[in-house]
Design an enzyme around this catalytic site. Sequence first.
Site, PDB file in Angstrom:
ATOM      1  N   ASP A   8       0.791  -1.236   0.000  1.00  0.00           N
ATOM      2  CA  ASP A   8       0.000   0.000   0.000  1.00  0.00           C
ATOM      3  C   ASP A   8       0.833   1.301   0.000  1.00  0.00           C
ATOM      4  O   ASP A   8       1.410   1.660   1.028  1.00  0.00           O
ATOM      5  CB  ASP A   8      -0.923   0.034   1.216  1.00  0.00           C
ATOM      6  CG  ASP A   8      -1.782  -1.215   1.358  1.00  0.00           C
ATOM      7  OD1 ASP A   8      -1.276  -2.335   1.107  1.00  0.00           O
ATOM      8  OD2 ASP A   8      -2.960  -1.090   1.730  1.00  0.00           O
ATOM      9  N   GLU A  39      -4.306   2.433  -3.242  1.00  0.00           N
ATOM     10  CA  GLU A  39      -5.609   3.002  -2.839  1.00  0.00           C
ATOM     11  C   GLU A  39      -5.465   4.157  -1.850  1.00  0.00           C
ATOM     12  O   GLU A  39      -6.421   4.889  -1.624  1.00  0.00           O
ATOM     13  CB  GLU A  39      -6.502   1.911  -2.235  1.00  0.00           C
ATOM     14  CG  GLU A  39      -6.026   1.407  -0.887  1.00  0.00           C
ATOM     15  CD  GLU A  39      -7.129   1.296   0.141  1.00  0.00           C
ATOM     16  OE1 GLU A  39      -8.311   1.400  -0.226  1.00  0.00           O
ATOM     17  OE2 GLU A  39      -6.794   1.119   1.318  1.00  0.00           O
ATOM     18  N   ASN A  40      -4.264   4.314  -1.256  1.00  0.00           N
ATOM     19  CA  ASN A  40      -4.015   5.421  -0.316  1.00  0.00           C
ATOM     20  C   ASN A  40      -3.003   6.424  -0.867  1.00  0.00           C
ATOM     21  O   ASN A  40      -2.452   7.230  -0.110  1.00  0.00           O
ATOM     22  CB  ASN A  40      -3.459   4.895   1.015  1.00  0.00           C
ATOM     23  CG  ASN A  40      -4.437   4.045   1.791  1.00  0.00           C
ATOM     24  OD1 ASN A  40      -4.098   2.976   2.275  1.00  0.00           O
ATOM     25  ND2 ASN A  40      -5.670   4.512   1.920  1.00  0.00           N
ATOM     26  N   ASN A  67     -10.624  -0.428  -0.052  1.00  0.00           N
ATOM     27  CA  ASN A  67     -11.837   0.213   0.482  1.00  0.00           C
ATOM     28  C   ASN A  67     -11.856   1.720   0.220  1.00  0.00           C
ATOM     29  O   ASN A  67     -12.895   2.356   0.357  1.00  0.00           O
ATOM     30  CB  ASN A  67     -11.983  -0.084   1.978  1.00  0.00           C
ATOM     31  CG  ASN A  67     -10.763   0.303   2.777  1.00  0.00           C
ATOM     32  OD1 ASN A  67      -9.631  -0.009   2.389  1.00  0.00           O
ATOM     33  ND2 ASN A  67     -10.956   0.990   3.876  1.00  0.00           N
ATOM     34  N   HIS A  68     -10.690   2.307  -0.138  1.00  0.00           N
ATOM     35  CA  HIS A  68     -10.633   3.749  -0.430  1.00  0.00           C
ATOM     36  C   HIS A  68     -10.627   4.058  -1.927  1.00  0.00           C
ATOM     37  O   HIS A  68     -10.328   5.191  -2.315  1.00  0.00           O
ATOM     38  CB  HIS A  68      -9.389   4.382   0.203  1.00  0.00           C
ATOM     39  CG  HIS A  68      -9.431   4.420   1.689  1.00  0.00           C
ATOM     40  ND1 HIS A  68     -10.424   5.050   2.397  1.00  0.00           N
ATOM     41  CD2 HIS A  68      -8.590   3.894   2.620  1.00  0.00           C
ATOM     42  CE1 HIS A  68     -10.199   4.913   3.681  1.00  0.00           C
ATOM     43  NE2 HIS A  68      -9.105   4.209   3.851  1.00  0.00           N
ATOM     44  N   HIS A 147      -7.786  -7.386  -0.162  1.00  0.00           N
ATOM     45  CA  HIS A 147      -7.663  -6.198   0.681  1.00  0.00           C
ATOM     46  C   HIS A 147      -8.622  -6.369   1.862  1.00  0.00           C
ATOM     47  O   HIS A 147      -9.835  -6.160   1.727  1.00  0.00           O
ATOM     48  CB  HIS A 147      -8.016  -4.973  -0.156  1.00  0.00           C
ATOM     49  CG  HIS A 147      -7.581  -3.686   0.443  1.00  0.00           C
ATOM     50  ND1 HIS A 147      -6.295  -3.201   0.340  1.00  0.00           N
ATOM     51  CD2 HIS A 147      -8.263  -2.776   1.174  1.00  0.00           C
ATOM     52  CE1 HIS A 147      -6.208  -2.038   0.966  1.00  0.00           C
ATOM     53  NE2 HIS A 147      -7.387  -1.753   1.488  1.00  0.00           N
ATOM     54  N   HIS A 172      -4.005  -3.824   3.183  1.00  0.00           N
ATOM     55  CA  HIS A 172      -4.920  -2.985   3.968  1.00  0.00           C
ATOM     56  C   HIS A 172      -4.465  -2.702   5.392  1.00  0.00           C
ATOM     57  O   HIS A 172      -4.662  -1.600   5.875  1.00  0.00           O
ATOM     58  CB  HIS A 172      -6.352  -3.547   4.013  1.00  0.00           C
ATOM     59  CG  HIS A 172      -7.303  -2.748   4.869  1.00  0.00           C
ATOM     60  ND1 HIS A 172      -7.737  -1.487   4.500  1.00  0.00           N
ATOM     61  CD2 HIS A 172      -7.882  -3.022   6.066  1.00  0.00           C
ATOM     62  CE1 HIS A 172      -8.563  -1.027   5.442  1.00  0.00           C
ATOM     63  NE2 HIS A 172      -8.654  -1.938   6.401  1.00  0.00           N
TER      64      HIS A 172
HETATM   65 FE   LIG Z   1      -7.511  -0.085   2.817  1.00  0.00          FE
END
Ligand SMILES: [Fe+2]
Length: 254
Positions: A8, A39-40, A67-68, A147, A172
Amino acid sequence: MKILFIGDIYGNPGIDYLIEKIPFLRQTYQPNLIFANAENSANGRGITQKIYKKLMNAGISIITMGNHTWKNPDLKNFIDGSNIIRPINDGSNMGKGYTIINYNDKKILIINALGKAFMNEENEPPFEMVKQILDTQKYDYSFLDFHAEATSEKVAMAHFLDGKVDMMVGTHTHIQTNDDRLLPNGTLYISDVGMTGPLEGVIGVKKEIIIDRFIYGQSRPNEVAEGPRQLNAVLFTLSPKRKIEKIHLDETQI
Ligand SMILES: [Fe+2]
């Protein structure tokens, strides 16, 4: 065949440190392909087109999300036709949850899925969805980024897919786990790859903000931590012998 997966990427510290370290990673590990979870990457919230281009220029082949995924609305403008996949079970109708890429004469299937435990129980069931893709697509090698929050859900998925998927990573939690191994039926696995970004924050965020939130329940907006940076990754070797190796770099090392 060697595939490097970068854990990540969190904010500018993660993007910049990864780009700085790519020549070293290429020279040391000689990967054929590099994938990354981003995703971050936009200050902890999704990804922008500018960041996407930077990561592509740095030699990343495929970006996975989590999730983001949709926290930065810019993604809607460029996900179609990009090398980004979003979780297959996030309920969205834009982008895709898996892709197949060609490398020399090999086809590599890459899937992204979201867990449910301690995340969002409303997410569609990932186990059956991932298995259905693995059962119906044509490919030489397969890779899953699952994730998810709970190591139990990730380990359960790994055993469920053992022998069906060649490589599986968890992402994640941003903390690298020490359980990288070859499962009995041939799947290479780690519960979490860890993150690429600030070393001294709480999973990427300024530590004071998160500590206060735990003590006082205060809700200040998240800010990306500063200071020394880290990179966490895994290297998969698929032939001639299968193996998985953890990678950790940080700026406190000499
Ligand atoms: Fe996440």
